[in-house]
Design a protein around this motif. Sequence first.
Motif, PDB file in Angstrom:
ATOM      1  N   MET A   1       0.841  -1.195   0.000  1.00 40.90           N
ATOM      2  CA  MET A   1       0.000   0.000   0.000  1.00 40.90           C
ATOM      3  C   MET A   1       0.878   1.249   0.000  1.00 40.90           C
ATOM      4  O   MET A   1       1.788   1.369   0.816  1.00 40.90           O
ATOM      5  N   LYS A   2       0.587   2.179  -0.928  1.00 35.69           N
ATOM      6  CA  LYS A   2       1.360   3.413  -1.016  1.00 35.69           C
ATOM      7  C   LYS A   2       0.750   4.485  -0.126  1.00 35.69           C
ATOM      8  O   LYS A   2      -0.460   4.663  -0.073  1.00 35.69           O
ATOM      9  N   LEU A   3       1.605   5.188   0.589  1.00 36.98           N
ATOM     10  CA  LEU A   3       1.156   6.300   1.432  1.00 36.98           C
ATOM     11  C   LEU A   3       2.211   7.386   1.393  1.00 36.98           C
ATOM     12  O   LEU A   3       3.244   7.309   2.069  1.00 36.98           O
ATOM     13  N   ASN A   4       1.959   8.394   0.557  1.00 38.02           N
ATOM     14  CA  ASN A   4       2.873   9.534   0.458  1.00 38.02           C
ATOM     15  C   ASN A   4       2.230  10.710   1.191  1.00 38.02           C
ATOM     16  O   ASN A   4       1.326  11.375   0.659  1.00 38.02           O
ATOM     17  N   LEU A   5       2.650  10.931   2.406  1.00 38.08           N
ATOM     18  CA  LEU A   5       2.013  11.939   3.254  1.00 38.08           C
ATOM     19  C   LEU A   5       2.309  13.353   2.771  1.00 38.08           C
ATOM     20  O   LEU A   5       3.463  13.696   2.499  1.00 38.08           O
ATOM     21  N   GLU A   6       1.247  14.156   2.682  1.00 35.75           N
ATOM     22  CA  GLU A   6       1.371  15.571   2.332  1.00 35.75           C
ATOM     23  C   GLU A   6       1.271  16.396   3.609  1.00 35.75           C
ATOM     24  O   GLU A   6       0.378  16.164   4.438  1.00 35.75           O
ATOM     25  N   PRO A   7       2.169  17.363   3.808  1.00 31.96           N
ATOM     26  CA  PRO A   7       2.231  18.096   5.080  1.00 31.96           C
ATOM     27  C   PRO A   7       1.000  18.957   5.372  1.00 31.96           C
ATOM     28  O   PRO A   7       0.697  19.233   6.524  1.00 31.96           O
ATOM     29  N   ASN A   8       0.264  19.372   4.323  1.00 30.98           N
ATOM     30  CA  ASN A   8      -0.864  20.284   4.536  1.00 30.98           C
ATOM     31  C   ASN A   8      -2.197  19.555   4.686  1.00 30.98           C
ATOM     32  O   ASN A   8      -3.256  20.171   4.673  1.00 30.98           O
ATOM     33  N   LYS A   9      -2.152  18.236   4.816  1.00 31.16           N
ATOM     34  CA  LYS A   9      -3.376  17.450   4.970  1.00 31.16           C
ATOM     35  C   LYS A   9      -3.302  16.599   6.232  1.00 31.16           C
ATOM     36  O   LYS A   9      -2.221  16.205   6.669  1.00 31.16           O
ATOM     37  N   SER A  10      -4.457  16.288   6.781  1.00 29.24           N
ATOM     38  CA  SER A  10      -4.522  15.452   7.972  1.00 29.24           C
ATOM     39  C   SER A  10      -3.949  14.061   7.702  1.00 29.24           C
ATOM     40  O   SER A  10      -4.273  13.430   6.691  1.00 29.24           O
ATOM     41  N   LYS A  11      -3.086  13.597   8.607  1.00 34.34           N
ATOM     42  CA  LYS A  11      -2.506  12.266   8.454  1.00 34.34           C
ATOM     43  C   LYS A  11      -3.586  11.190   8.548  1.00 34.34           C
ATOM     44  O   LYS A  11      -3.530  10.168   7.853  1.00 34.34           O
ATOM     45  N   VAL A  12      -4.578  11.432   9.388  1.00 33.62           N
ATOM     46  CA  VAL A  12      -5.672  10.463   9.536  1.00 33.62           C
ATOM     47  C   VAL A  12      -6.429  10.310   8.220  1.00 33.62           C
ATOM     48  O   VAL A  12      -6.668   9.197   7.739  1.00 33.62           O
ATOM     49  N   SER A  13      -6.809  11.443   7.616  1.00 34.62           N
ATOM     50  CA  SER A  13      -7.580  11.384   6.373  1.00 34.62           C
ATOM     51  C   SER A  13      -6.777  10.760   5.237  1.00 34.62           C
ATOM     52  O   SER A  13      -7.313  10.028   4.409  1.00 34.62           O
ATOM     53  N   GLN A  14      -5.466  11.020   5.213  1.00 31.55           N
ATOM     54  CA  GLN A  14      -4.619  10.438   4.175  1.00 31.55           C
ATOM     55  C   GLN A  14      -4.486   8.920   4.342  1.00 31.55           C
ATOM     56  O   GLN A  14      -4.469   8.168   3.374  1.00 31.55           O
ATOM     57  N   LEU A  15      -4.390   8.474   5.585  1.00 36.69           N
ATOM     58  CA  LEU A  15      -4.319   7.031   5.837  1.00 36.69           C
ATOM     59  C   LEU A  15      -5.651   6.361   5.510  1.00 36.69           C
ATOM     60  O   LEU A  15      -5.671   5.275   4.926  1.00 36.69           O
ATOM     61  N   SER A  24     -10.395  -1.057  -2.217  1.00 38.24           N
ATOM     62  CA  SER A  24     -11.143  -0.962  -3.463  1.00 38.24           C
ATOM     63  C   SER A  24     -10.420  -1.662  -4.607  1.00 38.24           C
ATOM     64  O   SER A  24     -11.043  -2.275  -5.479  1.00 38.24           O
ATOM     65  N   LYS A  25      -9.072  -1.580  -4.613  1.00 36.79           N
ATOM     66  CA  LYS A  25      -8.279  -2.200  -5.683  1.00 36.79           C
ATOM     67  C   LYS A  25      -8.062  -3.695  -5.467  1.00 36.79           C
ATOM     68  O   LYS A  25      -7.486  -4.373  -6.317  1.00 36.79           O
ATOM     69  N   GLY A  26      -8.504  -4.203  -4.311  1.00 40.69           N
ATOM     70  CA  GLY A  26      -8.375  -5.630  -4.063  1.00 40.69           C
ATOM     71  C   GLY A  26      -7.059  -6.029  -3.419  1.00 40.69           C
ATOM     72  O   GLY A  26      -6.746  -7.222  -3.331  1.00 40.69           O
ATOM     73  N   VAL A  27      -6.266  -5.042  -2.975  1.00 37.99           N
ATOM     74  CA  VAL A  27      -5.028  -5.363  -2.260  1.00 37.99           C
ATOM     75  C   VAL A  27      -5.372  -6.146  -0.985  1.00 37.99           C
ATOM     76  O   VAL A  27      -4.698  -7.108  -0.606  1.00 37.99           O
ATOM     77  N   TYR A  28      -6.459  -5.705  -0.323  1.00 39.70           N
ATOM     78  CA  TYR A  28      -7.006  -6.424   0.823  1.00 39.70           C
ATOM     79  C   TYR A  28      -8.410  -6.906   0.442  1.00 39.70           C
ATOM     80  O   TYR A  28      -9.278  -6.108   0.104  1.00 39.70           O
TER      81      TYR A  28
END
Length: 327
Positions: A1-15, A24-28
């Motif tokens: 799973m890719k997670l490229n955190l953006e500093p101006n957005k909530s970490k919770v919402s990005q996760l 949705s993509k079927g990874v899980y």
Amino acid sequence: MKLNLEPNKSKVSQLVEALSSAISKGVYKAGETLPSIRVLSAKYNLSRDTVYKAYQELREKGIVESTPTKGYFVFNRVKNIFVLLDIFTPYKEDLYNELTSKLHEDYNVDLFFHHYNERSYNNMILDSIGRYDLYLITNFQNDVYSKVLDRLDNTKVLLLDLGKFKKDKFSYVCQGFDSTLYNCLMSGLDKLKKYSELYFFIHEKSEHPKSCLPYFVSFCVDNGFKYNIRTKDIKEIDIQPNRAYLISRHKDLVDFVKICRKKDLEIGEDVGVITFNDAPMLEIIENGISVITTDFKMMGSCAAEFVVSNKKIQTYIPTKLILRGSL
């Protein structure tokens, strides 16, 4: 799973968004155990509280579930389908009814309308991210790509109806508005020949794509018709014998019929009229109103095929002129 955190957005919402996308993509898969809070915290350098809040939000959305023994896992649920159309009309109702009639109970369809309000359009799409398995969307404009679509997984998106822009990465089921107008008018040329002048009422507030206008002009020039294009409300002085009228909005068609009755002009004899997008009422008023239309039931059927198969589809639904008594 890719997670490229953006500093101006909530970490919770990005996760939340990253986990939702992976599911949705079927990874899980449905029923599969998700990484523990400790594992995600260490892997992405996040606090345990951040991961916990993300999982709680996913639980509230019905995407994941948890038990003391199993931890967090993907909830085995129905497929959620996001449908965003432009406006409610009889022909869009045909599309929706055909779509839902071909989907069984394992599909949940949420229907929204953007009413050509760009802010609402963008907000509804942004709010839908991670909450749906597939997205069926009528774009905000016919000839301008909406960049908010880049936020969605293009393999999960089907563009409906409007789409005169580069869209190769998406599935789409659209109709044409430009050369199709010319071709439809050519198919009714024998009926139109009894009129000397053609008027196109395409109101400035009409959602009908203005890109069709050069094709209307070409048809008139090629076939020797005088022509006029109006973008304001229909007035009594505009309606004169020996003219045929193309009217983009059904609201303006009603005004046209009222004026003809007031001036004792017989539709189909003294004046002719063609409108767009078929509806049941057009079959019965004034001996039937001729209409340029696509098959919205076919559009709905193709959309259902995309939902069920999740295979890429790229097609245009044919547009035709249905001749009735109004010409």
